[in-house]
Design a protein around this motif. Structure first.
Motif, PDB file in Angstrom:
ATOM      1  N   VAL A  45      -5.920 -14.083 -11.822  1.00 59.28           N
ATOM      2  CA  VAL A  45      -6.024 -13.997 -13.275  1.00 59.28           C
ATOM      3  C   VAL A  45      -5.903 -12.542 -13.734  1.00 59.28           C
ATOM      4  O   VAL A  45      -5.219 -12.249 -14.720  1.00 59.28           O
ATOM      5  CB  VAL A  45      -7.337 -14.640 -13.767  1.00 59.28           C
ATOM      6  CG1 VAL A  45      -7.601 -14.329 -15.228  1.00 59.28           C
ATOM      7  CG2 VAL A  45      -7.288 -16.153 -13.549  1.00 59.28           C
ATOM      8  N   ALA A  46      -6.553 -11.634 -13.023  1.00 62.39           N
ATOM      9  CA  ALA A  46      -6.463 -10.214 -13.391  1.00 62.39           C
ATOM     10  C   ALA A  46      -5.023  -9.718 -13.276  1.00 62.39           C
ATOM     11  O   ALA A  46      -4.522  -9.018 -14.164  1.00 62.39           O
ATOM     12  CB  ALA A  46      -7.392  -9.383 -12.504  1.00 62.39           C
TER      13      ALA A  46
ATOM     14  N   GLY B 197      -1.183  -6.216  -8.782  1.00 62.15           N
ATOM     15  CA  GLY B 197      -1.879  -7.049  -7.796  1.00 62.15           C
ATOM     16  C   GLY B 197      -2.463  -6.218  -6.671  1.00 62.15           C
ATOM     17  O   GLY B 197      -3.578  -6.465  -6.211  1.00 62.15           O
ATOM     18  N   ALA B 198      -1.724  -5.208  -6.229  1.00 64.37           N
ATOM     19  CA  ALA B 198      -2.232  -4.322  -5.172  1.00 64.37           C
ATOM     20  C   ALA B 198      -3.454  -3.547  -5.659  1.00 64.37           C
ATOM     21  O   ALA B 198      -4.427  -3.381  -4.914  1.00 64.37           O
ATOM     22  CB  ALA B 198      -1.135  -3.363  -4.721  1.00 64.37           C
ATOM     23  N   ARG B 199      -3.409  -3.096  -6.898  1.00 68.80           N
ATOM     24  CA  ARG B 199      -4.562  -2.366  -7.450  1.00 68.80           C
ATOM     25  C   ARG B 199      -5.801  -3.251  -7.432  1.00 68.80           C
ATOM     26  O   ARG B 199      -6.871  -2.822  -6.980  1.00 68.80           O
ATOM     27  CB  ARG B 199      -4.284  -1.919  -8.883  1.00 68.80           C
ATOM     28  CG  ARG B 199      -5.537  -1.342  -9.538  1.00 68.80           C
ATOM     29  CD  ARG B 199      -5.357  -1.000 -10.987  1.00 68.80           C
ATOM     30  NE  ARG B 199      -5.115  -2.192 -11.791  1.00 68.80           N
ATOM     31  CZ  ARG B 199      -4.896  -2.164 -13.076  1.00 68.80           C
ATOM     32  NH1 ARG B 199      -4.846  -1.015 -13.712  1.00 68.80           N
ATOM     33  NH2 ARG B 199      -4.702  -3.262 -13.739  1.00 68.80           N
ATOM     34  N   TYR B 200      -5.682  -4.490  -7.892  1.00 69.87           N
ATOM     35  CA  TYR B 200      -6.850  -5.376  -7.907  1.00 69.87           C
ATOM     36  C   TYR B 200      -7.285  -5.752  -6.496  1.00 69.87           C
ATOM     37  O   TYR B 200      -8.478  -5.930  -6.241  1.00 69.87           O
ATOM     38  CB  TYR B 200      -6.571  -6.615  -8.755  1.00 69.87           C
ATOM     39  CG  TYR B 200      -6.491  -6.282 -10.225  1.00 69.87           C
ATOM     40  CD1 TYR B 200      -7.537  -5.654 -10.878  1.00 69.87           C
ATOM     41  CD2 TYR B 200      -5.353  -6.569 -10.950  1.00 69.87           C
ATOM     42  CE1 TYR B 200      -7.464  -5.324 -12.218  1.00 69.87           C
ATOM     43  CE2 TYR B 200      -5.268  -6.244 -12.294  1.00 69.87           C
ATOM     44  CZ  TYR B 200      -6.337  -5.617 -12.917  1.00 69.87           C
ATOM     45  OH  TYR B 200      -6.259  -5.289 -14.248  1.00 69.87           O
ATOM     46  N   ALA B 201      -6.349  -5.847  -5.570  1.00 69.42           N
ATOM     47  CA  ALA B 201      -6.717  -6.117  -4.173  1.00 69.42           C
ATOM     48  C   ALA B 201      -7.549  -4.968  -3.611  1.00 69.42           C
ATOM     49  O   ALA B 201      -8.533  -5.194  -2.882  1.00 69.42           O
ATOM     50  CB  ALA B 201      -5.470  -6.340  -3.335  1.00 69.42           C
ATOM     51  N   VAL B 202      -7.192  -3.743  -3.966  1.00 70.31           N
ATOM     52  CA  VAL B 202      -7.973  -2.582  -3.515  1.00 70.31           C
ATOM     53  C   VAL B 202      -9.360  -2.594  -4.141  1.00 70.31           C
ATOM     54  O   VAL B 202     -10.368  -2.345  -3.455  1.00 70.31           O
ATOM     55  CB  VAL B 202      -7.223  -1.259  -3.830  1.00 70.31           C
ATOM     56  CG1 VAL B 202      -8.131  -0.053  -3.643  1.00 70.31           C
ATOM     57  CG2 VAL B 202      -5.977  -1.144  -2.959  1.00 70.31           C
ATOM     58  N   VAL B 203      -9.459  -2.906  -5.413  1.00 73.80           N
ATOM     59  CA  VAL B 203     -10.773  -2.983  -6.078  1.00 73.80           C
ATOM     60  C   VAL B 203     -11.642  -4.022  -5.383  1.00 73.80           C
ATOM     61  O   VAL B 203     -12.820  -3.776  -5.095  1.00 73.80           O
ATOM     62  CB  VAL B 203     -10.609  -3.307  -7.586  1.00 73.80           C
ATOM     63  CG1 VAL B 203     -11.954  -3.642  -8.227  1.00 73.80           C
ATOM     64  CG2 VAL B 203      -9.940  -2.152  -8.313  1.00 73.80           C
ATOM     65  N   ILE B 204     -11.070  -5.181  -5.084  1.00 76.94           N
ATOM     66  CA  ILE B 204     -11.817  -6.245  -4.403  1.00 76.94           C
ATOM     67  C   ILE B 204     -12.229  -5.806  -3.004  1.00 76.94           C
ATOM     68  O   ILE B 204     -13.368  -6.028  -2.588  1.00 76.94           O
ATOM     69  CB  ILE B 204     -10.978  -7.550  -4.372  1.00 76.94           C
ATOM     70  CG1 ILE B 204     -10.862  -8.115  -5.791  1.00 76.94           C
ATOM     71  CG2 ILE B 204     -11.576  -8.566  -3.408  1.00 76.94           C
ATOM     72  CD1 ILE B 204      -9.828  -9.214  -5.952  1.00 76.94           C
ATOM     73  N   ALA B 205     -11.321  -5.159  -2.276  1.00 76.42           N
ATOM     74  CA  ALA B 205     -11.638  -4.682  -0.927  1.00 76.42           C
ATOM     75  C   ALA B 205     -12.771  -3.664  -0.959  1.00 76.42           C
ATOM     76  O   ALA B 205     -13.668  -3.694  -0.113  1.00 76.42           O
ATOM     77  CB  ALA B 205     -10.397  -4.102  -0.267  1.00 76.42           C
ATOM     78  N   VAL B 206     -12.737  -2.763  -1.931  1.00 74.46           N
ATOM     79  CA  VAL B 206     -13.819  -1.772  -2.057  1.00 74.46           C
ATOM     80  C   VAL B 206     -15.130  -2.463  -2.382  1.00 74.46           C
ATOM     81  O   VAL B 206     -16.182  -2.150  -1.817  1.00 74.46           O
ATOM     82  CB  VAL B 206     -13.454  -0.699  -3.111  1.00 74.46           C
ATOM     83  CG1 VAL B 206     -14.662   0.154  -3.468  1.00 74.46           C
ATOM     84  CG2 VAL B 206     -12.307   0.172  -2.606  1.00 74.46           C
ATOM     85  N   TYR B 207     -15.077  -3.423  -3.284  1.00 73.10           N
ATOM     86  CA  TYR B 207     -16.287  -4.160  -3.663  1.00 73.10           C
ATOM     87  C   TYR B 207     -16.936  -4.829  -2.446  1.00 73.10           C
ATOM     88  O   TYR B 207     -18.152  -4.776  -2.269  1.00 73.10           O
ATOM     89  CB  TYR B 207     -15.974  -5.219  -4.727  1.00 73.10           C
ATOM     90  CG  TYR B 207     -17.170  -6.073  -5.066  1.00 73.10           C
ATOM     91  CD1 TYR B 207     -18.150  -5.596  -5.930  1.00 73.10           C
ATOM     92  CD2 TYR B 207     -17.323  -7.329  -4.504  1.00 73.10           C
ATOM     93  CE1 TYR B 207     -19.254  -6.356  -6.229  1.00 73.10           C
ATOM     94  CE2 TYR B 207     -18.436  -8.122  -4.799  1.00 73.10           C
ATOM     95  CZ  TYR B 207     -19.402  -7.626  -5.660  1.00 73.10           C
ATOM     96  OH  TYR B 207     -20.508  -8.391  -5.950  1.00 73.10           O
ATOM     97  N   PHE B 208     -16.135  -5.432  -1.596  1.00 78.53           N
ATOM     98  CA  PHE B 208     -16.672  -6.119  -0.421  1.00 78.53           C
ATOM     99  C   PHE B 208     -16.889  -5.203   0.767  1.00 78.53           C
ATOM    100  O   PHE B 208     -17.242  -5.643   1.854  1.00 78.53           O
ATOM    101  CB  PHE B 208     -15.777  -7.306  -0.040  1.00 78.53           C
ATOM    102  CG  PHE B 208     -15.918  -8.476  -0.974  1.00 78.53           C
ATOM    103  CD1 PHE B 208     -17.106  -9.187  -1.035  1.00 78.53           C
ATOM    104  CD2 PHE B 208     -14.873  -8.863  -1.798  1.00 78.53           C
ATOM    105  CE1 PHE B 208     -17.244 -10.266  -1.881  1.00 78.53           C
ATOM    106  CE2 PHE B 208     -15.008  -9.936  -2.659  1.00 78.53           C
ATOM    107  CZ  PHE B 208     -16.199 -10.642  -2.712  1.00 78.53           C
TER     108      PHE B 208
END
Length: 125
Positions: free
Chosen positions: A25-26, A110-121
């Protein structure tokens, strides 16, 4: 506001919403924002001198430098604050095909949000 979508994404991740759905969605929402900018550049550039127009001449000129150097591939950097919006606007001005806009912008965002998610986890900590 730059980075507001990332803050929203992290807040929703903290509430345990489905990660893949949030990423999708993001990415989709931010890519659709780029489509709006492309349409403005493609069809409404003649309004650039109006005070209410969302892009200023200096923003367009800075983004144009990226385009002159990297061409459509600069759209992979459409996720960058401020410059990214100008890049997608300029893609419309320069008549970059719509399909290229969608593909390249979605990859970058999409890559930017994947990095944000990876950092979060903690994957990239």
């Amino acid at each position: 506001m730059p980075f507001s979508s990332e803050v929203t994404l992290v807040a929703l991740l903290a509430k345990s919403y489905p990660t893949v759905g949030l990423w999708a969605v993001a990415t989709l929402g931010n890519t659709l924002g780029a489509v709006v900018n492309w349409v403005l550049g493609r069809y409404l550039i003649h309004l650039e001198s109006k005070p209410w127009f969302p892009f200023k001449r200096h923003q367009r000129q800075r983004a144009q430098g990226w385009f002159q150097q990297y061409g459509k591939w600069s759209l992979l950097f459409a996720w960058l604050p401020i410059v990214g919006d100008a890049l997608t606007f300029l893609a419309g001005v320069m008549r970059v095909p719509f399909a290229w806009l969608i593909v390249l912008t979605a990859i970058g965002k999409g890559a930017r949000y994947a990095v944000v998610i990876a950092v979060y986890f903690g994957v990239l900590s």
